[in-house]
Motif scaffolding. Structure first.
Motif, mmCIF file in Angstrom:
data_model
loop_
_atom_site.group_PDB
_atom_site.id
_atom_site.type_symbol
_atom_site.label_atom_id
_atom_site.label_comp_id
_atom_site.label_asym_id
_atom_site.label_seq_id
_atom_site.Cartn_x
_atom_site.Cartn_y
_atom_site.Cartn_z
ATOM 1 N N ASP A 44 11.055 -42.177 17.369
ATOM 2 C CA ASP A 44 11.259 -40.723 17.415
ATOM 3 C C ASP A 44 12.571 -40.338 18.099
ATOM 4 O O ASP A 44 12.785 -39.178 18.433
ATOM 5 N N THR A 45 13.489 -41.284 18.269
ATOM 6 C CA THR A 45 14.791 -40.987 18.851
ATOM 7 C C THR A 45 15.571 -40.078 17.908
ATOM 8 O O THR A 45 15.641 -40.320 16.715
ATOM 9 N N GLU A 46 16.124 -39.024 18.475
ATOM 10 C CA GLU A 46 16.887 -38.069 17.675
ATOM 11 C C GLU A 46 18.162 -38.722 17.157
ATOM 12 O O GLU A 46 18.839 -39.436 17.890
ATOM 13 N N PRO A 47 18.510 -38.497 15.913
ATOM 14 C CA PRO A 47 19.771 -39.043 15.398
ATOM 15 C C PRO A 47 20.964 -38.292 15.997
ATOM 16 O O PRO A 47 20.823 -37.158 16.465
ATOM 17 N N ALA A 48 22.086 -38.933 15.990
ATOM 18 C CA ALA A 48 23.299 -38.279 16.475
ATOM 19 C C ALA A 48 23.668 -37.154 15.516
ATOM 20 O O ALA A 48 23.501 -37.266 14.314
ATOM 21 N N THR A 49 24.146 -36.078 16.072
ATOM 22 C CA THR A 49 24.587 -34.984 15.218
ATOM 23 C C THR A 49 26.050 -35.202 14.843
ATOM 24 O O THR A 49 26.797 -35.842 15.563
ATOM 25 N N VAL A 50 26.440 -34.685 13.727
ATOM 26 C CA VAL A 50 27.808 -34.817 13.253
ATOM 27 C C VAL A 50 28.483 -33.465 13.388
ATOM 28 O O VAL A 50 27.977 -32.460 12.901
ATOM 29 N N PHE A 51 29.605 -33.438 14.080
ATOM 30 C CA PHE A 51 30.358 -32.209 14.250
ATOM 31 C C PHE A 51 31.341 -32.084 13.099
ATOM 32 O O PHE A 51 32.157 -32.971 12.865
ATOM 33 N N GLN A 52 31.231 -31.018 12.349
ATOM 34 C CA GLN A 52 32.152 -30.768 11.253
ATOM 35 C C GLN A 52 32.841 -29.432 11.495
ATOM 36 O O GLN A 52 32.284 -28.381 11.210
ATOM 37 N N PRO A 53 34.069 -29.471 12.034
ATOM 38 C CA PRO A 53 34.764 -28.227 12.321
ATOM 39 C C PRO A 53 35.146 -27.496 11.039
ATOM 40 O O PRO A 53 35.299 -28.104 9.983
ATOM 41 N N ALA A 54 35.270 -26.202 11.155
ATOM 42 C CA ALA A 54 35.715 -25.399 10.011
ATOM 43 C C ALA A 54 37.151 -25.777 9.681
ATOM 44 O O ALA A 54 37.918 -26.180 10.564
ATOM 45 N N PRO A 55 37.542 -25.686 8.438
ATOM 46 C CA PRO A 55 38.933 -26.003 8.073
ATOM 47 C C PRO A 55 39.905 -25.131 8.856
ATOM 48 O O PRO A 55 39.632 -23.969 9.124
ATOM 49 N N TRP A 56 41.025 -25.715 9.213
ATOM 50 C CA TRP A 56 42.040 -24.989 9.972
ATOM 51 C C TRP A 56 42.716 -23.980 9.065
ATOM 52 O O TRP A 56 43.161 -24.317 7.965
ATOM 53 N N SER A 57 42.766 -22.752 9.478
ATOM 54 C CA SER A 57 43.304 -21.728 8.606
ATOM 55 C C SER A 57 44.460 -20.950 9.228
ATOM 56 O O SER A 57 44.848 -19.914 8.719
ATOM 57 N N GLY A 58 44.998 -21.472 10.324
ATOM 58 C CA GLY A 58 46.115 -20.784 10.978
ATOM 59 C C GLY A 58 47.385 -20.947 10.171
ATOM 60 O O GLY A 58 47.544 -21.849 9.355
ATOM 61 N N GLY A 59 48.326 -20.056 10.379
ATOM 62 C CA GLY A 59 49.601 -20.160 9.665
ATOM 63 C C GLY A 59 50.584 -21.043 10.415
ATOM 64 O O GLY A 59 50.449 -21.276 11.606
ATOM 65 N N GLY A 60 51.525 -21.570 9.722
ATOM 66 C CA GLY A 60 52.572 -22.370 10.369
ATOM 67 C C GLY A 60 52.080 -23.732 10.789
ATOM 68 O O GLY A 60 51.146 -24.284 10.262
ATOM 69 N N GLU A 61 52.733 -24.267 11.823
ATOM 70 C CA GLU A 61 52.425 -25.600 12.335
ATOM 71 C C GLU A 61 51.164 -25.584 13.181
ATOM 72 O O GLU A 61 50.822 -24.581 13.793
ATOM 73 N N LYS A 62 50.487 -26.740 13.246
ATOM 74 C CA LYS A 62 49.307 -26.889 14.111
ATOM 75 C C LYS A 62 49.747 -26.998 15.545
ATOM 76 O O LYS A 62 50.721 -27.540 15.881
#
Length: 62
Positions: A44-62
């Motif tokens: 019953d060990t909880e599985p690791a969660t996967v973090f999926q960030p939203a796509p980067w939508s800023g303008g210009g350079e990161k």
């Protein structure tokens, strides 16, 4: 067990035979340790969660 020599070749690693044998021995040992740890996990060990960030939508350079 995984074929670590085949994996090294597929990754294009350039190692001497001595280095390859050393790495294969180490990875095989590590794989055995991880397999034994997996078998000790409670069902019953909880599985690791996967973090999926939203796509980067800023303008210009990161």
């Amino acid at each position: 067990m995984k074929d670590w020599k085949q994996i090294a070749a597929a990754q294009g690693l350039v190692l001497s035979q001595t280095q390859l044998d050393s790495h294969v021995a180490l990875m095989s040992q590590l794989e055995g340790i991880l397999d034994s740890l997996k078998s000790k996990l409670d069902i019953d060990t909880e599985p690791a969660t996967v973090f999926q960030p939203a796509p980067w939508s800023g303008g210009g350079e990161k």
